[in-house]
Design an enzyme around this catalytic site. Structure first.
Site, PDB file in Angstrom:
ATOM      1  N   ARG A  32     108.052 -43.592 106.582  1.00 49.23           N
ATOM      2  CA  ARG A  32     107.568 -44.983 106.612  1.00 49.23           C
ATOM      3  C   ARG A  32     106.497 -45.206 105.544  1.00 49.23           C
ATOM      4  O   ARG A  32     105.791 -46.198 105.572  1.00 49.23           O
ATOM      5  CB  ARG A  32     107.027 -45.325 108.003  1.00 49.23           C
ATOM      6  CG  ARG A  32     108.054 -45.150 109.107  1.00 49.23           C
ATOM      7  CD  ARG A  32     109.007 -46.350 109.221  1.00 49.23           C
ATOM      8  NE  ARG A  32     110.270 -45.955 109.824  1.00 49.23           N
ATOM      9  CZ  ARG A  32     111.450 -46.450 109.482  1.00 49.23           C
ATOM     10  NH1 ARG A  32     111.552 -47.344 108.534  1.00 49.23           N
ATOM     11  NH2 ARG A  32     112.544 -46.045 110.092  1.00 49.23           N
ATOM     12  N   HIS A  49     114.179 -36.881  99.463  1.00 48.38           N
ATOM     13  CA  HIS A  49     114.516 -38.285  99.744  1.00 48.38           C
ATOM     14  C   HIS A  49     113.238 -39.119  99.733  1.00 48.38           C
ATOM     15  O   HIS A  49     112.269 -38.795 100.409  1.00 48.38           O
ATOM     16  CB  HIS A  49     115.209 -38.371 101.114  1.00 48.38           C
ATOM     17  CG  HIS A  49     115.914 -39.667 101.383  1.00 48.38           C
ATOM     18  ND1 HIS A  49     115.306 -40.896 101.247  1.00 48.38           N
ATOM     19  CD2 HIS A  49     117.181 -39.930 101.794  1.00 48.38           C
ATOM     20  CE1 HIS A  49     116.177 -41.853 101.556  1.00 48.38           C
ATOM     21  NE2 HIS A  49     117.329 -41.295 101.884  1.00 48.38           N
ATOM     22  N   TYR A  55     111.503 -44.758 103.050  1.00 48.80           N
ATOM     23  CA  TYR A  55     112.224 -46.033 103.173  1.00 48.80           C
ATOM     24  C   TYR A  55     111.392 -47.235 102.752  1.00 48.80           C
ATOM     25  O   TYR A  55     111.929 -48.292 102.446  1.00 48.80           O
ATOM     26  CB  TYR A  55     112.670 -46.241 104.631  1.00 48.80           C
ATOM     27  CG  TYR A  55     113.701 -45.252 105.108  1.00 48.80           C
ATOM     28  CD1 TYR A  55     114.665 -44.750 104.243  1.00 48.80           C
ATOM     29  CD2 TYR A  55     113.716 -44.835 106.439  1.00 48.80           C
ATOM     30  CE1 TYR A  55     115.612 -43.855 104.682  1.00 48.80           C
ATOM     31  CE2 TYR A  55     114.657 -43.933 106.886  1.00 48.80           C
ATOM     32  CZ  TYR A  55     115.608 -43.449 106.013  1.00 48.80           C
ATOM     33  OH  TYR A  55     116.547 -42.559 106.463  1.00 48.80           O
ATOM     34  N   HIS A  87     116.835 -45.221  97.977  1.00 50.38           N
ATOM     35  CA  HIS A  87     117.613 -46.423  98.268  1.00 50.38           C
ATOM     36  C   HIS A  87     117.249 -47.441  97.194  1.00 50.38           C
ATOM     37  O   HIS A  87     116.068 -47.738  97.018  1.00 50.38           O
ATOM     38  CB  HIS A  87     117.250 -46.976  99.646  1.00 50.38           C
ATOM     39  CG  HIS A  87     117.609 -46.057 100.769  1.00 50.38           C
ATOM     40  ND1 HIS A  87     117.388 -46.370 102.092  1.00 50.38           N
ATOM     41  CD2 HIS A  87     118.180 -44.825 100.766  1.00 50.38           C
ATOM     42  CE1 HIS A  87     117.811 -45.370 102.857  1.00 50.38           C
ATOM     43  NE2 HIS A  87     118.288 -44.430 102.083  1.00 50.38           N
ATOM     44  N   GLU A 124     121.340 -44.024  96.014  1.00 51.02           N
ATOM     45  CA  GLU A 124     122.193 -43.849  97.189  1.00 51.02           C
ATOM     46  C   GLU A 124     123.084 -45.074  97.376  1.00 51.02           C
ATOM     47  O   GLU A 124     122.635 -46.209  97.229  1.00 51.02           O
ATOM     48  CB  GLU A 124     121.326 -43.620  98.439  1.00 51.02           C
ATOM     49  CG  GLU A 124     122.173 -43.382  99.691  1.00 51.02           C
ATOM     50  CD  GLU A 124     121.383 -42.832 100.868  1.00 51.02           C
ATOM     51  OE1 GLU A 124     120.204 -42.458 100.694  1.00 51.02           O
ATOM     52  OE2 GLU A 124     121.965 -42.790 101.963  1.00 51.02           O
ATOM     53  N   ASP A 136     126.817 -41.794 100.503  1.00 54.91           N
ATOM     54  CA  ASP A 136     126.608 -41.676 101.945  1.00 54.91           C
ATOM     55  C   ASP A 136     127.876 -42.178 102.642  1.00 54.91           C
ATOM     56  O   ASP A 136     128.261 -43.339 102.478  1.00 54.91           O
ATOM     57  CB  ASP A 136     125.384 -42.497 102.348  1.00 54.91           C
ATOM     58  CG  ASP A 136     125.012 -42.344 103.816  1.00 54.91           C
ATOM     59  OD1 ASP A 136     125.911 -42.518 104.672  1.00 54.91           O
ATOM     60  OD2 ASP A 136     123.838 -42.069 104.105  1.00 54.91           O
ATOM     61  N   HIS A 140     127.451 -45.188 104.914  1.00 52.99           N
ATOM     62  CA  HIS A 140     127.115 -46.399 104.146  1.00 52.99           C
ATOM     63  C   HIS A 140     128.339 -46.972 103.420  1.00 52.99           C
ATOM     64  O   HIS A 140     128.572 -48.177 103.472  1.00 52.99           O
ATOM     65  CB  HIS A 140     126.021 -46.093 103.123  1.00 52.99           C
ATOM     66  CG  HIS A 140     124.705 -45.707 103.736  1.00 52.99           C
ATOM     67  ND1 HIS A 140     123.603 -45.384 102.993  1.00 52.99           N
ATOM     68  CD2 HIS A 140     124.328 -45.575 105.030  1.00 52.99           C
ATOM     69  CE1 HIS A 140     122.595 -45.079 103.797  1.00 52.99           C
ATOM     70  NE2 HIS A 140     123.008 -45.176 105.045  1.00 52.99           N
ATOM     71  N   HIS A 142     125.898 -37.611 101.498  1.00 54.24           N
ATOM     72  CA  HIS A 142     125.323 -37.641 102.842  1.00 54.24           C
ATOM     73  C   HIS A 142     126.502 -37.734 103.810  1.00 54.24           C
ATOM     74  O   HIS A 142     127.291 -38.678 103.719  1.00 54.24           O
ATOM     75  CB  HIS A 142     124.418 -38.876 103.034  1.00 54.24           C
ATOM     76  CG  HIS A 142     123.093 -38.733 102.354  1.00 54.24           C
ATOM     77  ND1 HIS A 142     122.261 -39.815 102.145  1.00 54.24           N
ATOM     78  CD2 HIS A 142     122.451 -37.649 101.869  1.00 54.24           C
ATOM     79  CE1 HIS A 142     121.153 -39.389 101.537  1.00 54.24           C
ATOM     80  NE2 HIS A 142     121.248 -38.082 101.358  1.00 54.24           N
ATOM     81  N   ASP A 190     124.960 -49.804 108.938  1.00 52.18           N
ATOM     82  CA  ASP A 190     124.158 -48.598 108.676  1.00 52.18           C
ATOM     83  C   ASP A 190     123.611 -47.974 109.955  1.00 52.18           C
ATOM     84  O   ASP A 190     122.400 -47.844 110.113  1.00 52.18           O
ATOM     85  CB  ASP A 190     123.028 -48.891 107.676  1.00 52.18           C
ATOM     86  CG  ASP A 190     122.303 -47.624 107.237  1.00 52.18           C
ATOM     87  OD1 ASP A 190     122.707 -46.521 107.658  1.00 52.18           O
ATOM     88  OD2 ASP A 190     121.323 -47.747 106.483  1.00 52.18           O
ATOM     89  N   HIS A 192     124.133 -44.442 111.810  1.00 53.22           N
ATOM     90  CA  HIS A 192     124.776 -43.131 111.712  1.00 53.22           C
ATOM     91  C   HIS A 192     125.209 -42.637 113.085  1.00 53.22           C
ATOM     92  O   HIS A 192     124.535 -42.878 114.078  1.00 53.22           O
ATOM     93  CB  HIS A 192     123.815 -42.101 111.118  1.00 53.22           C
ATOM     94  CG  HIS A 192     123.297 -42.473 109.758  1.00 53.22           C
ATOM     95  ND1 HIS A 192     122.520 -41.629 109.010  1.00 53.22           N
ATOM     96  CD2 HIS A 192     123.465 -43.589 109.002  1.00 53.22           C
ATOM     97  CE1 HIS A 192     122.212 -42.213 107.856  1.00 53.22           C
ATOM     98  NE2 HIS A 192     122.772 -43.398 107.834  1.00 53.22           N
ATOM     99  N   GLU A 244     122.905 -36.328 108.028  1.00 46.06           N
ATOM    100  CA  GLU A 244     121.791 -37.181 108.484  1.00 46.06           C
ATOM    101  C   GLU A 244     122.195 -37.801 109.811  1.00 46.06           C
ATOM    102  O   GLU A 244     121.957 -38.982 110.070  1.00 46.06           O
ATOM    103  CB  GLU A 244     121.529 -38.300 107.479  1.00 46.06           C
ATOM    104  CG  GLU A 244     121.145 -37.865 106.092  1.00 46.06           C
ATOM    105  CD  GLU A 244     121.027 -39.061 105.141  1.00 46.06           C
ATOM    106  OE1 GLU A 244     121.953 -39.890 105.107  1.00 46.06           O
ATOM    107  OE2 GLU A 244     119.996 -39.146 104.465  1.00 46.06           O
TER     108      GLU A 244
HETATM  109 ZN    ZN Z   1     121.808 -44.760 106.534  1.00 42.98          ZN
HETATM  110 FE    FE Z   2     121.944 -41.510 103.590  1.00 47.12          FE
HETATM  111 FE    FE Z   3     119.045 -42.539 102.584  1.00 46.46          FE
END
Ligand code: ZN
Ligand code: FE
Ligand code: FE
Length: 282
Positions: free
Chosen positions: A37, A67, A70, A107, A142, A176, A179, A211, A224, A226, A256
């Site tokens: 975060r 990674h 976000y 992202h 991604e 991904d 995604h 991913h 989105d 998972h 993930e």
């Molecule tokens: Zn995702």
């Molecule tokens: Fe991903």
């Molecule tokens: Fe990601």
């Protein structure tokens, strides 16, 4: 060699994370460069980083994926948020130089009403400001689900970003599975067709990591969410095809999925059992 692994916590440092991965029979891993975060990053201990590098030199681990958090949004409508993204990504890249030769995935961002074209332009500006000819890290865009105003749900958008980056050799793409399926690409029934489309638009040589996530939602849902491997809309046979696909099987593949460590170990074992080359190499 099948480079299969999962997302892990960086809280104990590189050596601890690598040991956890090996304990899961993983041959790659992914971690957040800082709190997902946002916020501050741990100081890097060069000796700790070297433990991981040594495992990579010995061939116990393949390329790994750092990674970005976000909260990083290089195409926010807010200038301060864009600057924060630029500074955070620049700092991440500096830190990842302690583990040279690996991947940094982010992202592309959400344009929040500015329009895709403006968003793409701002992402390009950010990348052109932070990439250096000296860096030893490949930066990955991604593929996104196209949720809200996300950029990167279409292969054409990734192509446009790559075309605008001056140091394009430092760039690649991370696909991904959840995604792209949520974005409308049918990797369940037509993996070859989607890969041909990716090759035509982006170029398969740009694809540097995967991913592996099943999806809680149907194709084109732009959600989105998972799901564990085999329990979602993609199904285990989709992943069996992926780990055996000649265009994919050499790439680092990171789970993930919503799992604790034991769940990850089980998914890694399941996918290794599905792979013709297993873990011993082709
Ligand atoms: Zn995702
Ligand atoms: Fe991903
Ligand atoms: Fe990601």
């Amino acid at each position: 060699m099948l480079y299969l692994g999962c997302h892990l916590s960086f809280s104990g440092g590189f050596a601890a994370m690598a040991q956890t991965a090996l304990g899961l029979d993983a041959t790659t891993l992914q971690f957040f460069t800082r709190n997902p975060r946002g916020g501050s990053a741990k100081t890097i201990d060069p000796q700790d980083a070297e433990v991981l590098c040594a495992l990579q030199r010995e061939g116990k681990l393949g390329p790994i994926v750092a990674h970005a958090s976000y909260t990083v949004n290089p195409c926010s409508a807010n200038e301060a948020t864009r600057n924060f993204a630029l500074e955070t990504m620049q700092d991440d890249l500096r830190r990842i130089e302690f583990i040279p030769g690996n991947l940094y995935n982010f992202h592309p961002g959400s344009h929040v009403g500015q329009g895709t074209e403006t968003g793409i332009e701002q992402i390009i500006q950010t990348l052109n400001a932070i990439l250096t000819p000296e860096q030893h890290t490949t930066v990955l865009l991604e593929t996104m689900a196209g949720k809200g105003s996300e950029v990167g749900g279409r292969f054409e958008e990734l192509r446009a970003i790559l075309d605008g980056v001056t140091l394009g050799d430092q760039m690649g793409v991370c696909l991904d599975t959840c995604h792209v399926f949520d974005a409308g690409y049918n990797i369940k029934d037509d993996l070859d067709g989607v890969l041909a489309e990716f090759d035509r638009v982006v170029g398969l040589s740009r694809l540097r990591a995967l991913h592996l996530n099943d999806s809680k939602n149907p194709i084109g849902s732009h959600k989105d969410r998972h799901e564990k491997i085999g329990l979602g809309s993609l199904g285990v046979e989709t992943f069996a095809r992926i780990v055996n696909h000649p265009a994919l099987r050499h790439l680092p593949m990171v789970l993930e999925t919503p799992n604790e460590l034991d769940g990850y170990a089980a998914e890694i074992a399941l996918l290794r059992a599905k792979a013709i080359d297993g873990k011993t190499g082709m």
